[in-house]
Design a protein around this motif. Structure first.
Motif, PDB file in Angstrom:
ATOM      1  N   TYR A  71       0.867  -1.180   0.000  1.00 51.11           N
ATOM      2  CA  TYR A  71       0.000   0.000   0.000  1.00 51.11           C
ATOM      3  C   TYR A  71       0.904   1.232   0.000  1.00 51.11           C
ATOM      4  CZ  TYR A  71      -3.494   3.469   1.178  1.00 51.11           C
ATOM      5  OH  TYR A  71      -4.287   4.592   1.158  1.00 51.11           O
ATOM      6  N   GLY A  72       0.692   2.153  -0.944  1.00 48.50           N
ATOM      7  CA  GLY A  72       1.675   3.200  -1.230  1.00 48.50           C
ATOM      8  C   GLY A  72       1.737   4.370  -0.258  1.00 48.50           C
ATOM      9  N   VAL A  73       0.740   4.504   0.625  1.00 51.22           N
ATOM     10  CA  VAL A  73       0.740   5.686   1.498  1.00 51.22           C
ATOM     11  C   VAL A  73       1.257   5.312   2.884  1.00 51.22           C
ATOM     12  CG1 VAL A  73      -0.706   7.449   2.591  1.00 51.22           C
ATOM     13  CG2 VAL A  73      -1.169   6.743   0.238  1.00 51.22           C
ATOM     14  N   ASP A  74       2.163   6.153   3.396  1.00 54.46           N
ATOM     15  CA  ASP A  74       2.700   5.926   4.740  1.00 54.46           C
ATOM     16  C   ASP A  74       3.069   7.263   5.374  1.00 54.46           C
ATOM     17  OD1 ASP A  74       3.504   4.567   6.997  1.00 54.46           O
ATOM     18  OD2 ASP A  74       5.448   3.964   6.191  1.00 54.46           O
ATOM     19  N   PHE A  75       2.897   7.343   6.673  1.00 56.94           N
ATOM     20  CA  PHE A  75       3.293   8.550   7.428  1.00 56.94           C
ATOM     21  C   PHE A  75       3.330   8.155   8.897  1.00 56.94           C
ATOM     22  CE2 PHE A  75      -1.125   8.765   5.911  1.00 56.94           C
ATOM     23  CZ  PHE A  75      -1.806   8.551   7.092  1.00 56.94           C
ATOM     24  N   ALA A  76       3.849   9.085   9.731  1.00 51.31           N
ATOM     25  CA  ALA A  76       4.096   8.744  11.133  1.00 51.31           C
ATOM     26  C   ALA A  76       2.831   8.312  11.872  1.00 51.31           C
ATOM     27  CB  ALA A  76       4.753   9.927  11.839  1.00 51.31           C
ATOM     28  N   CYS A 129      16.643  13.261  19.187  1.00 55.52           N
ATOM     29  CA  CYS A 129      17.608  12.525  20.021  1.00 55.52           C
ATOM     30  C   CYS A 129      17.239  12.652  21.498  1.00 55.52           C
ATOM     31  CB  CYS A 129      19.033  13.018  19.787  1.00 55.52           C
ATOM     32  SG  CYS A 129      19.630  12.576  18.141  1.00 55.52           S
ATOM     33  N   ALA A 130      16.857  13.871  21.927  1.00 59.81           N
ATOM     34  CA  ALA A 130      16.505  14.081  23.334  1.00 59.81           C
ATOM     35  C   ALA A 130      15.231  13.310  23.675  1.00 59.81           C
ATOM     36  CB  ALA A 130      16.309  15.566  23.603  1.00 59.81           C
ATOM     37  N   HIS A 131      14.280  13.308  22.771  1.00 58.84           N
ATOM     38  CA  HIS A 131      12.975  12.690  23.024  1.00 58.84           C
ATOM     39  C   HIS A 131      13.050  11.164  22.965  1.00 58.84           C
ATOM     40  CE1 HIS A 131       8.643  11.956  22.549  1.00 58.84           C
ATOM     41  NE2 HIS A 131       8.945  11.238  21.476  1.00 58.84           N
ATOM     42  N   ALA A 132      13.777  10.659  21.980  1.00 58.21           N
ATOM     43  CA  ALA A 132      13.771   9.205  21.749  1.00 58.21           C
ATOM     44  C   ALA A 132      15.027   8.513  22.290  1.00 58.21           C
ATOM     45  CB  ALA A 132      13.627   8.937  20.250  1.00 58.21           C
ATOM     46  N   GLY A 133      15.935   9.287  22.846  1.00 66.09           N
ATOM     47  CA  GLY A 133      17.173   8.692  23.386  1.00 66.09           C
ATOM     48  C   GLY A 133      18.042   8.083  22.294  1.00 66.09           C
ATOM     49  N   LEU A 134      18.078   8.722  21.128  1.00 64.17           N
ATOM     50  CA  LEU A 134      18.896   8.186  20.018  1.00 64.17           C
ATOM     51  C   LEU A 134      20.259   8.881  19.990  1.00 64.17           C
ATOM     52  CD1 LEU A 134      16.329   8.177  17.069  1.00 64.17           C
ATOM     53  CD2 LEU A 134      17.083   6.230  18.422  1.00 64.17           C
ATOM     54  N   GLN A 159      15.977   2.440  11.528  1.00 62.62           N
ATOM     55  CA  GLN A 159      16.614   3.328  12.525  1.00 62.62           C
ATOM     56  C   GLN A 159      16.855   4.711  11.937  1.00 62.62           C
ATOM     57  OE1 GLN A 159      20.181   1.313  13.686  1.00 62.62           O
ATOM     58  NE2 GLN A 159      19.065  -0.189  14.923  1.00 62.62           N
ATOM     59  N   LEU A 160      17.342   4.748  10.704  1.00 64.56           N
ATOM     60  CA  LEU A 160      17.614   6.046  10.079  1.00 64.56           C
ATOM     61  C   LEU A 160      16.317   6.844   9.872  1.00 64.56           C
ATOM     62  CD1 LEU A 160      20.360   5.036   7.479  1.00 64.56           C
ATOM     63  CD2 LEU A 160      20.690   6.187   9.671  1.00 64.56           C
ATOM     64  N   TRP A 161      15.254   6.136   9.530  1.00 66.25           N
ATOM     65  CA  TRP A 161      13.963   6.811   9.328  1.00 66.25           C
ATOM     66  C   TRP A 161      13.495   7.515  10.605  1.00 66.25           C
ATOM     67  CZ3 TRP A 161      11.221   8.956   5.791  1.00 66.25           C
ATOM     68  CH2 TRP A 161      11.161   8.453   4.488  1.00 66.25           C
ATOM     69  N   GLN A 162      13.900   6.968  11.754  1.00 62.10           N
ATOM     70  CA  GLN A 162      13.414   7.550  13.018  1.00 62.10           C
ATOM     71  C   GLN A 162      13.790   9.022  13.156  1.00 62.10           C
ATOM     72  OE1 GLN A 162      13.400   5.564  16.716  1.00 62.10           O
ATOM     73  NE2 GLN A 162      14.145   3.659  15.829  1.00 62.10           N
ATOM     74  N   TYR A 163      14.956   9.410  12.602  1.00 66.56           N
ATOM     75  CA  TYR A 163      15.381  10.813  12.731  1.00 66.56           C
ATOM     76  C   TYR A 163      14.410  11.749  12.009  1.00 66.56           C
ATOM     77  CZ  TYR A 163      19.677   8.927  14.614  1.00 66.56           C
ATOM     78  OH  TYR A 163      20.570   8.258  15.402  1.00 66.56           O
ATOM     79  N   ARG A 164      13.729  11.232  11.025  1.00 67.94           N
ATOM     80  CA  ARG A 164      12.751  12.043  10.301  1.00 67.94           C
ATOM     81  C   ARG A 164      11.336  11.825  10.846  1.00 67.94           C
ATOM     82  NH1 ARG A 164       9.118  14.280   9.297  1.00 67.94           N
ATOM     83  NH2 ARG A 164       8.144  14.844   7.326  1.00 67.94           N
ATOM     84  N   GLU A 165      10.968  10.551  11.004  1.00 68.41           N
ATOM     85  CA  GLU A 165       9.582  10.227  11.363  1.00 68.41           C
ATOM     86  C   GLU A 165       9.199  10.683  12.769  1.00 68.41           C
ATOM     87  OE1 GLU A 165       7.293   9.186   9.073  1.00 68.41           O
ATOM     88  OE2 GLU A 165       7.327   7.011   9.200  1.00 68.41           O
ATOM     89  N   ARG A 166      10.166  10.820  13.657  1.00 64.01           N
ATOM     90  CA  ARG A 166       9.814  11.123  15.045  1.00 64.01           C
ATOM     91  C   ARG A 166       9.916  12.608  15.387  1.00 64.01           C
ATOM     92  NH1 ARG A 166      11.626   6.294  18.942  1.00 64.01           N
ATOM     93  NH2 ARG A 166      10.016   7.281  20.193  1.00 64.01           N
ATOM     94  N   ILE A 167      10.148  13.445  14.373  1.00 63.87           N
ATOM     95  CA  ILE A 167      10.269  14.887  14.663  1.00 63.87           C
ATOM     96  C   ILE A 167       8.959  15.415  15.256  1.00 63.87           C
ATOM     97  CG2 ILE A 167      10.662  17.189  13.694  1.00 63.87           C
ATOM     98  CD1 ILE A 167      12.325  15.796  11.447  1.00 63.87           C
ATOM     99  N   SER A 210       8.343  14.487  18.766  1.00 61.17           N
ATOM    100  CA  SER A 210       9.349  14.991  19.705  1.00 61.17           C
ATOM    101  C   SER A 210       9.084  16.447  20.100  1.00 61.17           C
ATOM    102  CB  SER A 210      10.766  14.840  19.130  1.00 61.17           C
ATOM    103  OG  SER A 210      10.991  15.823  18.141  1.00 61.17           O
ATOM    104  N   ILE A 211       8.270  17.155  19.310  1.00 66.12           N
ATOM    105  CA  ILE A 211       8.002  18.563  19.646  1.00 66.12           C
ATOM    106  C   ILE A 211       6.538  18.786  20.026  1.00 66.12           C
ATOM    107  CG2 ILE A 211       9.901  19.561  18.319  1.00 66.12           C
ATOM    108  CD1 ILE A 211       7.931  20.057  16.026  1.00 66.12           C
ATOM    109  N   ALA A 212       5.750  17.707  20.016  1.00 67.29           N
ATOM    110  CA  ALA A 212       4.293  17.862  20.232  1.00 67.29           C
ATOM    111  C   ALA A 212       3.982  18.533  21.569  1.00 67.29           C
ATOM    112  CB  ALA A 212       3.596  16.514  20.133  1.00 67.29           C
ATOM    113  N   ALA A 213       4.755  18.197  22.615  1.00 69.24           N
ATOM    114  CA  ALA A 213       4.473  18.750  23.951  1.00 69.24           C
ATOM    115  C   ALA A 213       4.631  20.262  23.969  1.00 69.24           C
ATOM    116  CB  ALA A 213       5.400  18.115  24.973  1.00 69.24           C
ATOM    117  N   GLN A 214       5.424  20.794  23.026  1.00 72.12           N
ATOM    118  CA  GLN A 214       5.641  22.249  22.997  1.00 72.12           C
ATOM    119  C   GLN A 214       4.595  22.988  22.168  1.00 72.12           C
ATOM    120  OE1 GLN A 214       9.745  20.946  22.587  1.00 72.12           O
ATOM    121  NE2 GLN A 214      10.232  23.089  22.995  1.00 72.12           N
TER     122      GLN A 214
END
Ligand code: MLT
Ligand code: ZN
Length: 458
Positions: free
Chosen positions: A128-133, A260-265, A316-324, A327-331
């Motif tokens: 299935y071609g659609v994907d997002f966080a 990195c701060a949010h996910a401990g990467l 793992q590399l995708w996490q730097y993009r997908e988790r942005i 990682s800022i939602a609380a702000q």
């Protein structure tokens, strides 16, 4: 609408499951934008299309407003019910049919979660071609209603491009079965495409037949260090020439810091770069990647990089993009989701940079997005000492300038998050008065009582 109680629901909507529990009202009346305090009158849970029609008929008779609701992961307030509306949740309509191999398609009810469709396709050896966080909680009805985009649009297109058939109930209560899964159908106006992206203002989507793609097999991910945004377009063009791309994303080092701060990467590369590009492509040989990398370094487009060595490493590399975003939602960032043609990306970035220096000197601004589609997410973080209301007001003042720039470049004020409540006051920066008038007239045909998602989009 305050008259709506258990007895009213029982008398007016017999057989329809409903809730008026405080926690349900709070959670089903809101979405990830948290733009307004939720205050729906009740949440309704139809189980089939006829019940959706029954609810729509009742809303027309009684003059009630309905807010169609999926996984509520939207970022523009399209699913918020803050004024005593009835929320029409599709989550109990989640029939996921077996994959149709001959047609390479699958029929799903509106409440099916996006990730379940991806898994169903995968089990059948398809894709299935659609994907997002938010794929783990968003529902296909909402994806279609907002024409969701995400990370692989440059290869597979938007949600619009996956919909071969659409089932819905118009705001007038008419049952619609559109396009029947056909690939070719030259019989006049394609009403399916009118409903896709209409944000629940024309009809309630109840099911869809979705296109599936051949399994893409192994893929590689490259994370590249880039000095500045001037390099993005030439880098994209070089990568597109050399590789079969399925994603081309960018983000700044500030985004990486938050992830990195949010996910401990750990940091993705030994030395921090100003910006990063993450690209995904069909697997190529080590020699081909090495040759491309050398060429990019020689052209001074890239200073460092890493290439995935396994599927797990790619994830793992995708996490730097997908988790942005998380990682800022609380702000509570103020979100801009803008797009221009690829060719206009350098000019947009240049102009936005200047605007930000001038108007947001004290604010932290995070840039990331699907740059291979011309789509940029500009997130402004609220300083601790500013009230949410004052912060929103300041951001909205800057919006005028950002959207002026978008208008000059013939871009979009909402590339993939939708208009909802958040961008509704600025629709005229992307759509002409004539277009908006035609949109209103279309709404009056499909939803003459104005019961569907009032106040959103238009
Ligand atoms: C993304 O690209 O990460 C999503 O659109 C969510 C967001 O912009 O925050
Ligand atoms: Zn996005």
């Amino acid at each position: 609408m305050s008259d709506i109680d258990k007895l009213w629901l029982h008398q007016h909507l017999p057989g329809i499951q409903a809730s008026q529990q405080a926690d349900d009202l709070a959670s089903y009346g809101s979405d990830w934008s948290r733009l307004r305090e939720p205050a729906p009158a009740a949440v309704l849970f139809p189980q089939h299309q006829e019940q959706v029609a029954q609810i729509i008929d009742c809303a027309n008779r009684e003059g009630l407003a309905l807010v169609p609701s999926g996984g509520r992961t939207g970022l523009s307030g399209g699913a918020i019910a803050a004024d005593g509306e009835l929320v029409l949740s599709l989550e109990r309509m989640r029939q996921l049919d077996p994959v149709n191999h001959a047609d390479a398609s699958v029929r799903v009810e509106a409440g099916v979660v996006t990730a379940s469709i991806q898994q169903q396709a995968e089990r059948a050896g398809l894709f299935y071609g659609v994907d997002f966080a938010a794929a783990g909680s968003s529902q296909i009805g909402g994806n279609i209603a907002t024409n969701a985009g995400g990370i692989r649009v440059l290869r597979y297109g938007l949600t619009r491009d996956q919909v071969l058939g659409l089932e819905a109930v118009s705001g007038k209560g008419e049952l619609l079965q559109l396009n029947h899964g056909l690939i070719k159908n030259a019989t006049g106006y394609d009403l399916r495409h009118l409903l896709i992206g209409s944000e629940g203002t024309l009809a309630v989507i109840t099911a869809a037949t979705l296109k599936l793609w051949p399994d893409p097999g192994e893929r590689q991910v490259l994370l590249l260090a880039v000095d500045g945004h001037q390099a993005l377009l030439p880098l994209f063009m070089a990568a597109r020439q050399a590789l079969r791309l399925s994603a081309f994303e960018f983000f700044t080092h500030d985004c990486v810091r938050h992830v990195c701060a949010h996910a401990g990467l750990p940091p993705p590369l030994e030395q921090a770069a100003g910006m990063y590009v993450l690209l995904e492509c069909d697997a190529v040989s080590d020699e081909q990647v090495a040759a491309l990398f050398e060429q990019l370094v020689e052209q001074q487009l890239v200073s460092d990089g890493v290439i995935s060595q396994s599927r797990q490493h790619a994830q793992q590399l995708w996490q730097y993009r997908e988790r942005i975003s998380e990682s800022i939602a609380a702000q509570r960032p103020y979100k801009n989701d803008i797009a221009v043609r690829i060719a206009a990306v350098p000019e947009l970035l240049q102009q936005l940079d200047e605007l930000i220096q001038r108007h947001y000197p004290a604010f932290e601004v995070l840039w990331y997005g699907h740059i291979g589609d011309g789509n940029i997410h500009m997130n402004v973080l609220k300083p601790d000492d500013l009230s949410p209301a004052a912060f929103k007001q300041q951001c909205e003042l800057v919006n005028e300038q950002v959207f002026d720039c978008i208008q000059r470049l013939a871009g979009s004020i909402s590339a993939e998050h939708g208009v909802g409540l958040l961008k509704q006051p600025w629709l005229q920066y992307s759509r002409t008065p004539v277009e908006i008038d035609i949109m209103r007239r279309i709404k009056s045909v499909l939803d003459p009582g104005g019961i569907l998602n009032p106040g959103k989009l238009l």
